[in-house]
Write a protein that holds these residues in place. Structure first.
Motif, PDB file in Angstrom:
ATOM      1  N   LYS A 170       1.107   5.532  -0.101  1.00 18.61           N
ATOM      2  CA  LYS A 170       0.462   6.836   0.059  1.00 18.61           C
ATOM      3  C   LYS A 170       1.346   7.856  -0.617  1.00 18.61           C
ATOM      4  CE  LYS A 170      -1.780   9.721   3.555  1.00 18.61           C
ATOM      5  NZ  LYS A 170      -2.039   9.905   5.011  1.00 18.61           N
ATOM      6  N   ASP A 171       1.141   7.997  -1.938  1.00 22.50           N
ATOM      7  CA  ASP A 171       2.030   8.820  -2.750  1.00 22.50           C
ATOM      8  C   ASP A 171       1.222   9.387  -3.910  1.00 22.50           C
ATOM      9  OD1 ASP A 171       3.921   9.813  -4.589  1.00 22.50           O
ATOM     10  OD2 ASP A 171       5.440   8.400  -3.876  1.00 22.50           O
ATOM     11  N   GLU A 199       0.855  -1.190   0.000  1.00 24.11           N
ATOM     12  CA  GLU A 199       0.000   0.000   0.000  1.00 24.11           C
ATOM     13  C   GLU A 199       0.887   1.234   0.000  1.00 24.11           C
ATOM     14  OE1 GLU A 199      -2.473  -0.496   3.417  1.00 24.11           O
ATOM     15  OE2 GLU A 199      -3.899  -1.796   2.364  1.00 24.11           O
ATOM     16  N   CYS A 252      -3.207   2.112  -3.873  1.00 27.57           N
ATOM     17  CA  CYS A 252      -2.899   3.512  -3.578  1.00 27.57           C
ATOM     18  C   CYS A 252      -3.843   4.032  -2.498  1.00 27.57           C
ATOM     19  CB  CYS A 252      -3.041   4.358  -4.843  1.00 27.57           C
ATOM     20  SG  CYS A 252      -1.926   3.830  -6.164  1.00 27.57           S
ATOM     21  N   LEU A 253      -3.277   4.618  -1.480  1.00 27.90           N
ATOM     22  CA  LEU A 253      -4.074   5.141  -0.365  1.00 27.90           C
ATOM     23  C   LEU A 253      -4.399   6.615  -0.567  1.00 27.90           C
ATOM     24  CD1 LEU A 253      -2.143   3.485   2.603  1.00 27.90           C
ATOM     25  CD2 LEU A 253      -4.190   2.664   1.421  1.00 27.90           C
ATOM     26  N   CYS A 309       1.438   7.487  -7.035  1.00 30.47           N
ATOM     27  CA  CYS A 309       1.123   6.052  -6.978  1.00 30.47           C
ATOM     28  C   CYS A 309       0.230   5.641  -8.147  1.00 30.47           C
ATOM     29  CB  CYS A 309       0.432   5.736  -5.655  1.00 30.47           C
ATOM     30  SG  CYS A 309      -0.116   4.005  -5.524  1.00 30.47           S
TER      31      CYS A 309
END
Length: 559
Positions: free
Chosen positions: A512-513, A510, A558-559, A516
């Motif tokens: 966080k970008d 996972e 992707c978060l 992403c």
């Protein structure tokens, strides 16, 4: 009067004998069940005591003897020593059996009388755990023994000769020690066990012979080799010590010189004295072809230069001398370049599927490499030829694969050019010097037959093993890049893929970008590729199989 005196004397003598007989009889009656006079155990007197009393005395005064340390030493001038506790090795005293070992009081009146004036030591009778005693004696014999150690010699970092003395070995037989421990463990003076010595192969006399001979000569001064262009290579004694060793052979120390190590050190210092050969170069094509002439080189002739080098280092020859040189002719001459033709395709490959910034980087790389000439025997390195690939050179940020997921970096996409070039060299039958496949499989490339590059770390390089020069023609058309190697074709190449096996499943990560990009992932697998090289007439020249393991590409969320 005489008769009276005789009778008195006779009566006196008879009386003495009578009294002695009575005393002897009384002594026998009193001490019949006692320990014989003069008996001692561990220095404790028990002679004349009843057996029960003697056992009580021994228990009182020697009851802790089995828990007290016993010292062992070898019977050598410089003894080795060890300590054991009787109880810990399976030995405990049996006082009743010890007292019984004294026997009965002698009936001989003279021996009974002597018991008042002299003593003797009784051995302690033991209760023994034979297995534990045997194991303990074996361990202690090892502790008391030692292996012989050869004397050594070396030239130290200070450039001086250093020696270590030989050490005589010691051997203690476990069975002998076990017997001594079982019999004499209670002796207040400890135990002395016999030992034999073992002489080392290299003794001090041999060490000193070398120390004052060859080693002293080696450490007496620097080795100096003068080359062309007033370049001098110098090996100080400390450096000589790194490549000169003295090894034991049949009781003697033999000098052994590391010729490879010596040559490596000297090469680094004399490199500037050599003239590097330069092959002829070709630029342009057709009527615009320009040939840069070749120049032959001059290099150190190491076999000739180092002939008799041991006599210079450890013998009587001078430590200062001149290097020998030989010519190093160019492998691709001016005439070769003028006569060279690049009208045959010896290897070609095309890949596609890129766009945008990646295409920019690939096209720039293809333009840099286009027209490069690889002379016979030369190695082409992609990183060396292109040089830095940063923004200053016109490269842009583009997509790359980082740890299995999409990312960006300046110069992204160049690995596609590397894969294309690798395959062109592969089918040209050139020698693979270095290449590294991607960690994760990329479907637009042939499995097991692709390459990645990274400036300063991962390179693609191959050698032109043919007798003819090769020119690289590389260009981009649309979203495809082609690399064509031109020269004189001498071989055909066949590629056989070995299939895929040992699949590995992807894991989920996972991120966080903002950059992403989600991915469904892909399994990893193992594959192989076999390259078969044949002459143009069909005769097989070589067959080589390469195995490649691809990691699974992770599932990206992707978060």
């Amino acid at each position: 009067m005489q008769k009276t005196w005789f009778k008195i004397s006779l009566g006196f003598i008879v009386g003495i004998f009578a009294l002695t007989a009575v005393a002897y009889a009384v002594d026998i009656a009193i001490s019949r069940d006692n320990v014989p006079r003069g008996a001692t155990v561990g220095g404790v007197e028990i002679g004349g005591l009843p057996n029960a009393a003697a056992a009580e005395v021994l228990e009182t005064q020697l009851g802790q003897i089995a828990t007290q340390p016993v010292h062992i030493q070898t019977d050598l001038k410089d003894p080795t020593t060890a300590i054991f506790t009787p109880e810990a090795v399976g030995i405990t005293p049996d006082w009743e059996a010890t007292i019984a070992g004294a026997g009965e009081q002698s009936w001989n009146p003279f021996k009974r009388l002597a018991g008042f004036f002299r003593s003797y030591e009784l051995p302690v009778v033991s209760l023994t755990d034979e297995t534990l005693l045997h194991t303990s004696a074996t361990d202690l014999a090892t502790e008391l023994s030692r292996e012989p150690v050869d004397g050594t010699i070396r030239i130290a970092e200070t450039g001086t000769v250093e020696t270590t003395p030989a050490v005589t070995g010691i051997t203690v037989v476990a069975a002998d020690l076990e017997h001594e421990m079982g019999e004499n463990w209670a002796n207040p003076a400890g135990i002395t066990v016999s030992a034999t010595t073992v002489e080392p192969s290299i003794n001090d006399a041999e060490v000193q012979k070398i120390a004052t001979g060859p080693a002293a000569i080696a450490a007496s001064g620097a080795l100096k080799i003068t080359g062309e262009k007033d370049i001098t290579a110098i090996l100080e004694p400390a450096e000589i010590g790194e490549i000169l060793h003295f090894e034991p052979v049949a009781g003697q120390l033999q000098p052994k010189l590391d010729i490879d190590g010596l040559t490596e050190r000297l090469k680094a210092q004399l490199a500037a004295s050599e003239t590097v050969k330069r092959n002829a170069q070709i630029s342009g094509s057709g009527a615009n072809r320009v040939v840069t002439p070749h120049s032959d080189g001059l290099v150190v002739d190491w076999p000739s230069t180092l002939e008799g080098i041991e006599d210079r280092i450890i013998g009587k020859e001078s430590k200062e001398f001149k290097a020998s040189y030989i010519e190093d002719p160019a492998t691709f001459t001016t005439t070769d370049a003028k006569n060279a033709s690049f009208d045959q395709v010896v290897g070609e490959f095309t890949t596609s599927g890129f766009s945008g910034p990646s295409g920019t980087n690939i096209a720039l790389t293809a333009n840099i490499v286009n027209g490069a000439i690889i002379a016979p025997g030369d190695i082409f390195s992609l990183n060396s030829y292109t040089g830095p690939r940063g923004k200053a050179q016109g490269f842009v940020e583009s997509g790359v694969i980082l740890n299995g997921h999409a990312d960006t970096a300046v110069g992204g996409g160049i690995s596609q050019f590397a894969t294309t070039l690798y395959n062109a060299a592969y089918f040209a039958a050139l020698e693979d010097i270095t290449h590294r496949p991607h960690s994760y499989y990329i479907s637009r490339y042939p499995a097991g037959r692709e390459a990645t590059v990274f400036e300063g770390a991962i390179d693609l390089a191959f050698r032109n093993t043919s007798a003819y020069p090769i020119q690289i023609i590389s260009f981009v058309q649309g979203n495809s890049v082609t690399v064509r190697l031109m020269g004189v074709k001498t071989h055909n190449v066949e590629s056989i893929n070995g299939g895929r096996w040992a699949p590995t499943q992807p894991k989920t990560i996972e991120l966080k970008d903002p950059k992403c990009s989600p991915s469904s992932g892909a399994p990893g697998f193992t594959t192989s590729d076999t390259r078969i090289i044949r002459t143009l007439s069909g005769a097989e020249v070589s067959r080589e199989t390469t195995t490649t393991v691809y990691d699974p590409s992770p599932i990206v969320r992707c978060l």
